[in-house]
Design a protein around this motif. Structure first.
Motif, PDB file in Angstrom:
ATOM      1  N   ILE A 103       0.872  -1.185   0.000  1.00  0.00           N
ATOM      2  CA  ILE A 103       0.000   0.000   0.000  1.00  0.00           C
ATOM      3  C   ILE A 103       0.902   1.225   0.000  1.00  0.00           C
ATOM      4  O   ILE A 103       1.791   1.347   0.848  1.00  0.00           O
ATOM      5  CB  ILE A 103      -0.924  -0.003   1.233  1.00  0.00           C
ATOM      6  CG1 ILE A 103      -1.847  -1.235   1.165  1.00  0.00           C
ATOM      7  CG2 ILE A 103      -1.737   1.289   1.302  1.00  0.00           C
ATOM      8  CD1 ILE A 103      -2.790  -1.382   2.349  1.00  0.00           C
ATOM      9  N   PHE A 110      -1.761   5.815  -0.784  1.00  0.00           N
ATOM     10  CA  PHE A 110      -3.202   5.622  -0.916  1.00  0.00           C
ATOM     11  C   PHE A 110      -3.897   6.207   0.312  1.00  0.00           C
ATOM     12  O   PHE A 110      -3.745   5.693   1.419  1.00  0.00           O
ATOM     13  CB  PHE A 110      -3.525   4.134  -1.056  1.00  0.00           C
ATOM     14  CG  PHE A 110      -4.991   3.880  -1.231  1.00  0.00           C
ATOM     15  CD1 PHE A 110      -5.582   4.009  -2.472  1.00  0.00           C
ATOM     16  CD2 PHE A 110      -5.786   3.547  -0.142  1.00  0.00           C
ATOM     17  CE1 PHE A 110      -6.938   3.796  -2.633  1.00  0.00           C
ATOM     18  CE2 PHE A 110      -7.142   3.332  -0.293  1.00  0.00           C
ATOM     19  CZ  PHE A 110      -7.724   3.457  -1.541  1.00  0.00           C
ATOM     20  N   ASN A 111      -4.616   7.291   0.121  1.00  0.00           N
ATOM     21  CA  ASN A 111      -5.295   7.965   1.229  1.00  0.00           C
ATOM     22  C   ASN A 111      -6.762   8.183   0.884  1.00  0.00           C
ATOM     23  O   ASN A 111      -7.081   8.516  -0.254  1.00  0.00           O
ATOM     24  CB  ASN A 111      -4.634   9.327   1.495  1.00  0.00           C
ATOM     25  CG  ASN A 111      -3.205   9.181   1.970  1.00  0.00           C
ATOM     26  OD1 ASN A 111      -2.959   8.685   3.063  1.00  0.00           O
ATOM     27  ND2 ASN A 111      -2.258   9.580   1.128  1.00  0.00           N
ATOM     28  N   THR A 112      -7.627   7.981   1.872  1.00  0.00           N
ATOM     29  CA  THR A 112      -9.051   8.232   1.641  1.00  0.00           C
ATOM     30  C   THR A 112      -9.559   9.175   2.728  1.00  0.00           C
ATOM     31  O   THR A 112      -8.946   9.311   3.790  1.00  0.00           O
ATOM     32  CB  THR A 112      -9.875   6.927   1.707  1.00  0.00           C
ATOM     33  OG1 THR A 112      -9.844   6.407   3.053  1.00  0.00           O
ATOM     34  CG2 THR A 112      -9.335   5.884   0.749  1.00  0.00           C
ATOM     35  N   ASP A 136     -12.811   8.803   3.702  1.00  0.00           N
ATOM     36  CA  ASP A 136     -13.864   8.026   4.358  1.00  0.00           C
ATOM     37  C   ASP A 136     -13.456   6.566   4.502  1.00  0.00           C
ATOM     38  O   ASP A 136     -12.597   6.080   3.772  1.00  0.00           O
ATOM     39  CB  ASP A 136     -15.148   8.092   3.515  1.00  0.00           C
ATOM     40  CG  ASP A 136     -15.740   9.468   3.496  1.00  0.00           C
ATOM     41  OD1 ASP A 136     -15.913  10.057   4.583  1.00  0.00           O
ATOM     42  OD2 ASP A 136     -16.037   9.977   2.395  1.00  0.00           O
ATOM     43  N   PRO A 137     -14.106   5.864   5.433  1.00  0.00           N
ATOM     44  CA  PRO A 137     -13.899   4.415   5.517  1.00  0.00           C
ATOM     45  C   PRO A 137     -14.286   3.751   4.191  1.00  0.00           C
ATOM     46  O   PRO A 137     -15.149   4.252   3.468  1.00  0.00           O
ATOM     47  CB  PRO A 137     -14.862   3.980   6.634  1.00  0.00           C
ATOM     48  CG  PRO A 137     -15.095   5.205   7.448  1.00  0.00           C
ATOM     49  CD  PRO A 137     -15.053   6.343   6.454  1.00  0.00           C
ATOM     50  N   LEU A 138     -13.642   2.650   3.880  1.00  0.00           N
ATOM     51  CA  LEU A 138     -13.907   1.955   2.625  1.00  0.00           C
ATOM     52  C   LEU A 138     -13.724   0.460   2.825  1.00  0.00           C
ATOM     53  O   LEU A 138     -13.308   0.018   3.892  1.00  0.00           O
ATOM     54  CB  LEU A 138     -12.970   2.440   1.518  1.00  0.00           C
ATOM     55  CG  LEU A 138     -11.512   1.963   1.565  1.00  0.00           C
ATOM     56  CD1 LEU A 138     -10.856   2.138   0.208  1.00  0.00           C
ATOM     57  CD2 LEU A 138     -10.724   2.677   2.640  1.00  0.00           C
ATOM     58  N   TYR A 139     -14.060  -0.289   1.797  1.00  0.00           N
ATOM     59  CA  TYR A 139     -13.800  -1.724   1.780  1.00  0.00           C
ATOM     60  C   TYR A 139     -12.430  -1.925   1.138  1.00  0.00           C
ATOM     61  O   TYR A 139     -12.221  -1.534  -0.008  1.00  0.00           O
ATOM     62  CB  TYR A 139     -14.894  -2.449   0.996  1.00  0.00           C
ATOM     63  CG  TYR A 139     -14.745  -3.941   1.070  1.00  0.00           C
ATOM     64  CD1 TYR A 139     -15.503  -4.695   1.958  1.00  0.00           C
ATOM     65  CD2 TYR A 139     -13.829  -4.603   0.274  1.00  0.00           C
ATOM     66  CE1 TYR A 139     -15.348  -6.065   2.053  1.00  0.00           C
ATOM     67  CE2 TYR A 139     -13.663  -5.977   0.361  1.00  0.00           C
ATOM     68  CZ  TYR A 139     -14.425  -6.696   1.249  1.00  0.00           C
ATOM     69  OH  TYR A 139     -14.256  -8.054   1.339  1.00  0.00           O
ATOM     70  N   TYR A 140     -11.502  -2.536   1.867  1.00  0.00           N
ATOM     71  CA  TYR A 140     -10.161  -2.768   1.331  1.00  0.00           C
ATOM     72  C   TYR A 140      -9.763  -4.197   1.650  1.00  0.00           C
ATOM     73  O   TYR A 140      -9.716  -4.599   2.803  1.00  0.00           O
ATOM     74  CB  TYR A 140      -9.155  -1.808   1.981  1.00  0.00           C
ATOM     75  CG  TYR A 140      -7.858  -1.652   1.199  1.00  0.00           C
ATOM     76  CD1 TYR A 140      -7.575  -0.459   0.547  1.00  0.00           C
ATOM     77  CD2 TYR A 140      -6.938  -2.686   1.116  1.00  0.00           C
ATOM     78  CE1 TYR A 140      -6.395  -0.300  -0.172  1.00  0.00           C
ATOM     79  CE2 TYR A 140      -5.764  -2.532   0.393  1.00  0.00           C
ATOM     80  CZ  TYR A 140      -5.502  -1.325  -0.245  1.00  0.00           C
ATOM     81  OH  TYR A 140      -4.329  -1.174  -0.966  1.00  0.00           O
ATOM     82  N   ARG A 141      -9.477  -4.957   0.612  1.00  0.00           N
ATOM     83  CA  ARG A 141      -9.100  -6.347   0.821  1.00  0.00           C
ATOM     84  C   ARG A 141      -7.785  -6.608   0.104  1.00  0.00           C
ATOM     85  O   ARG A 141      -7.748  -6.657  -1.127  1.00  0.00           O
ATOM     86  CB  ARG A 141     -10.196  -7.254   0.260  1.00  0.00           C
ATOM     87  CG  ARG A 141      -9.865  -8.736   0.289  1.00  0.00           C
ATOM     88  CD  ARG A 141     -10.050  -9.323   1.689  1.00  0.00           C
ATOM     89  NE  ARG A 141      -9.943 -10.755   1.657  1.00  0.00           N
ATOM     90  CZ  ARG A 141     -10.970 -11.611   1.813  1.00  0.00           C
ATOM     91  NH1 ARG A 141     -12.190 -11.146   2.017  1.00  0.00           N
ATOM     92  NH2 ARG A 141     -10.772 -12.896   1.787  1.00  0.00           N
ATOM     93  N   ALA A 142      -6.740  -6.726   0.868  1.00  0.00           N
ATOM     94  CA  ALA A 142      -5.439  -7.083   0.299  1.00  0.00           C
ATOM     95  C   ALA A 142      -4.936  -8.329   0.989  1.00  0.00           C
ATOM     96  O   ALA A 142      -5.153  -8.515   2.183  1.00  0.00           O
ATOM     97  CB  ALA A 142      -4.433  -5.952   0.483  1.00  0.00           C
TER      98      ALA A 142
END
Ligand code: MN
Ligand code: MN
Ligand code: MN
Ligand code: MN
Lengths: 198, 198
Positions: B100, B103-105, B107-113
């Motif tokens: 990673i 990578f900045n957001t 809001d909360p998000l769905y992240y699958r690594a």
């Protein structure tokens, strides 16, 4: 496999403490060697939950590199919320429900974030995915974390998945989550003390 | 639910193209409104795989904000590898197997690594978790992506999970993955052309 520490953010809330315990438990079941620790003492609400379910508070650490090379983060990812020497550590796993910010790695890692009300809601799904049973004591703690983060399922961040998790965990822990939840939240606000002082 | 575009990185390889198709398919099955697109034309290897399984190449885009407000990223997360106007878009979902970085957001998000050999290996697990069947055509493409990223399960990034996925997907797609995989990799290197020229 070398030992890793698992911890939540500084000034830990109930989710930060409980998610570390839950994820460490799950990972140890899966063959990892982990220990849940915390970046601070439990607050009043968390202490109430730990006492209620007869669970121990995790050991408090201020640095990690003196013990391990690699760590797993729960309920946070931003380095400024993490252990003091996070820059010197290899983050191998993250489970979180916050935005991603200032989080950079040099290697691929396991990262699981979902925009749900609580890390413990995500962790409950991961127990199911890995077919690992949640012990009653841990279910009670995870229930406490979801009640804390969602203010008893009333906060705007609450999702259907948090509600489903609360009902399922309350059943495993064998508690009435509304009665217990109000008592726990009250312990956190020290409502009794305030009322007495007013 | 507003439509979202799903895409892999610039200069797409087979995983970038296929993971977008696979994730868009899965999300649409789950009730989202998504379209798989690509940030470039398929290379020779990917074209071979698409032809073999009679699948279409995704539409190529250069910007996304003119079409949607939100996007889902596969096989990358770094903004410099993404669509030109990524800074103006809301990233709601990421499925990836890289570090990673930047990578900045907000809001909360769905992240699958996961640190596996291929995004398509992670996606196969997600199909299983959501109890969604993988169509034979898509299984053939996901198999192609794993063969591509792991060089037929020979690269040092290959994991046991990639091997398991290849065997399972080959069964659904009804192909001999070693014979097919060599042909596909050969198409990518244009070995025939080179041999003729040498
Ligand atoms: Mn927290
Ligand atoms: Mn939390
Ligand atoms: Mn790629
Ligand atoms: Mn890839």
């Amino acid at each position: 496999m070398a030992k890793e520490l698992v911890f939540g953010h500084q000034n830990p809330d109930t989710d930060a403490i409980v998610a570390a315990k839950a994820y460490a438990y799950l990972m140890n079941q899966l063959g990892y060697d982990t220990e849940a620790v915390a970046l601070g003492e439990p607050n009043g609400e968390t202490s109430y939950a730990l006492d209620h379910f007869k669970a121990q508070a995790p050991r408090v650490i201020t640095t990690a590199k003196n013990e391990v090379d690699a760590v797993m983060l729960v309920d946070h990812n931003e380095p400024q919320q993490s252990v003091a020497d996070i820059a010197e550590l290899n983050v191998t796993h993250v489970v979180d429900h916050h935005r991603i910010h200032d989080f950079n790695t040099s290697d691929p890692l396991y990262y699981r974030a979902e925009p749900l009300g609580c890390t413990s809601t995500i962790l409950r799904k991961m127990f199911i995915e890995h077919d690992v049973e949640i012990p009653a004591q841990l279910a009670g703690l995870m229930l406490s974390a979801i009640i804390s983060d969602t203010l008893l399922l009333k906060s705007p961040t609450t999702t259907e998945q948090d509600k489903t998790a609360v009902v399922a965990l309350a059943k495993i822990a064998d508690v009435d989550y509304e009665t217990y939840g109000l008592e726990m939240l009250k312990a956190g606000t020290n409502l009794d003390d305030k009322s007495a002082a007013e």
